[in-house]
Scaffold this motif. Structure first.
Motif, short mmCIF file in Angstrom:
data_model
loop_
_atom_site.label_atom_id
_atom_site.label_comp_id
_atom_site.label_asym_id
_atom_site.label_seq_id
_atom_site.Cartn_x
_atom_site.Cartn_y
_atom_site.Cartn_z
N THR A 97 5.92 -5.76 8.46
CA THR A 97 4.76 -6.79 7.99
C THR A 97 3.63 -6.12 8.84
O THR A 97 2.81 -6.05 7.97
CB THR A 97 5.08 -8.26 8.08
N PHE A 98 3.44 -6.47 9.78
CA PHE A 98 2.41 -5.97 10.70
C PHE A 98 2.05 -4.51 9.77
O PHE A 98 0.84 -4.09 9.33
CB PHE A 98 2.24 -5.95 12.21
N ALA A 99 2.58 -3.68 10.01
CA ALA A 99 3.05 -2.11 9.27
C ALA A 99 1.56 -2.53 7.74
O ALA A 99 1.01 -1.58 7.00
CB ALA A 99 3.75 -1.30 9.15
N GLU A 100 2.52 -3.24 6.76
CA GLU A 100 1.66 -3.44 5.32
C GLU A 100 0.48 -4.44 5.37
O GLU A 100 0.04 -4.03 4.67
CB GLU A 100 3.02 -4.38 4.82
N LEU A 101 0.42 -4.72 6.78
CA LEU A 101 -1.25 -5.47 6.85
C LEU A 101 -2.30 -4.12 6.89
O LEU A 101 -3.26 -5.29 6.84
CB LEU A 101 -0.99 -6.82 7.82
N ILE A 102 -2.05 -3.68 7.51
CA ILE A 102 -2.62 -2.87 8.05
C ILE A 102 -3.10 -1.30 7.82
O ILE A 102 -3.98 -0.86 7.79
CB ILE A 102 -2.87 -2.67 9.75
N GLY A 103 -1.72 -1.35 6.95
CA GLY A 103 -1.68 -0.04 6.46
C GLY A 103 -1.40 0.07 4.64
O GLY A 103 -0.76 0.92 4.52
N ARG A 104 -1.25 -1.44 3.75
CA ARG A 104 -1.16 -1.45 2.51
C ARG A 104 -1.59 -0.30 2.00
O ARG A 104 -1.40 0.36 1.27
CB ARG A 104 -1.36 -2.61 1.51
N GLY A 105 -3.37 0.24 2.51
CA GLY A 105 -3.98 0.40 1.77
C GLY A 105 -3.04 2.73 1.09
O GLY A 105 -3.03 3.07 0.25
N PHE A 106 -2.55 2.69 2.13
CA PHE A 106 -1.74 4.30 2.25
C PHE A 106 -0.40 3.99 1.27
O PHE A 106 -0.02 4.75 0.79
CB PHE A 106 -1.56 4.76 2.89
N ASP A 107 0.27 2.75 1.53
CA ASP A 107 1.42 2.65 -0.02
C ASP A 107 1.07 2.52 -1.36
O ASP A 107 1.30 2.90 -2.00
CB ASP A 107 1.76 1.35 0.10
N HIS A 108 -0.26 2.12 -1.44
CA HIS A 108 -1.06 2.52 -2.72
C HIS A 108 -1.60 3.66 -3.06
O HIS A 108 -2.78 3.31 -4.37
CB HIS A 108 -1.39 1.01 -3.43
N PHE A 109 -1.80 4.48 -2.34
CA PHE A 109 -2.41 6.13 -2.08
C PHE A 109 -3.04 6.52 -3.52
O PHE A 109 -3.97 7.28 -4.30
CB PHE A 109 -2.56 6.49 -1.24
#
Length: 258
Positions: free
Chosen positions: A70-82
């Motif tokens: 969850t913390f990784a999603e909060l700080i790195g979600r931009g990469f998940d939707h790149f």
């Protein structure tokens, strides 16, 4: 950090413009997470232990992995939707701005309603700590913190790796979800229960075991070697090759022409 803080406030204000939607999404995410938690509980009600691990001990794994993810999603979600950033031509604009590229992608998207998942995992962690039979000394608390921090960096690396693939495919490959969502799901139980081959894979390829299984052995007193407790630091180093792969992908990138 100042830029990240400003963008965090911007995303928070934006999402709080529709408070009802924000809270309904948060509740929905929490209910979904409860489903996974209930599945673990029902399984353990039937079998009581799995490979010698009790329910509270497994809940330690569950809460550490969910918090890390969850913390990784909060700080790195931009990469998940790149993939959307590339397809829409937004990455061309990002490259022209007088700000470093990676922070802009980091800050491109934040789903703050996922904090509800972290809150639930935090409650489960407190329960598991109280029922696991562990004497919580300072070194064990330190190892637990390292597990969460190391897991956050490891999953952030996986999100970056997902984005790197998009440089060459323009579409996020579904197989990458095996490494991100799949690793989180597998990590909700001690990795050793899946057999030696899976343990090797999650030790030497995707270092889930370094931030979950081996330090858990130290916390539970199954090994007295403190080096097991320091392995999350090596798991966090997974971020380094992912960073260099990202740099390689950026150098190979050509405008999509939009």
């Amino acid at each position: 950090m100042k830029l990240y803080y400003r963008m965090f406030l911007m995303h928070l204000r934006s999402q709080m413009e529709y408070k009802a939607s924000f809270f309904m999404m948060s509740i929905g995410i929490m209910i979904t997470s409860l489903g996974d938690l209930l599945a673990i509980s029902f399984l353990m009600m039937r079998f009581h232990t799995v490979k010698g691990f009790t329910l509270p001990q497994i809940l330690l794994c569950y809460s550490v992995m969910v918090l890390s993810y969850t913390f990784a999603e909060l700080i790195g979600r931009g990469f998940d939707h790149f993939q959307q950033v590339l397809k829409n031509g937004d990455f061309d604009r990002i490259m022209l701005r007088p700000v470093r590229i990676m922070p802009q992608v980091f800050l491109a998207r934040m789903n703050l309603e996922r904090i509800s998942k972290a809150v639930l995992a935090g409650v489960v962690l407190i329960y598991a700590m109280s029922r696991s039979g562990v004497v919580w000394t300072m070194d064990r608390i330190l190892v637990l913190i390292l597990m969460i921090l190391g897991g956050t960096l490891m999953f952030t690396g996986l999100f970056i790796l997902h984005a790197v693939v998009c440089f060459f495919t323009l579409e996020g490959l579904e197989v990458m979800n095996i490494l991100t969502d799949g690793s989180r799901s597998y990590g909700e139980y001690p990795v050793s229960i899946y057999g030696k081959e899976m343990l090797k894979f999650y030790t030497y390829v995707i270092p889930v075991a370094l931030i979950q299984y081996y330090p858990l052995l130290y916390i539970l007193g199954r090994t007295g070697d403190f080096r097991f407790g320091l392995l999350p630091l090596f798991g966090a180093l997974f971020l380094v090759p992912c960073f260099f792969l990202w740099k390689f992908g950026v150098r190979r990138y050509k405008s999509n022409g939009s």
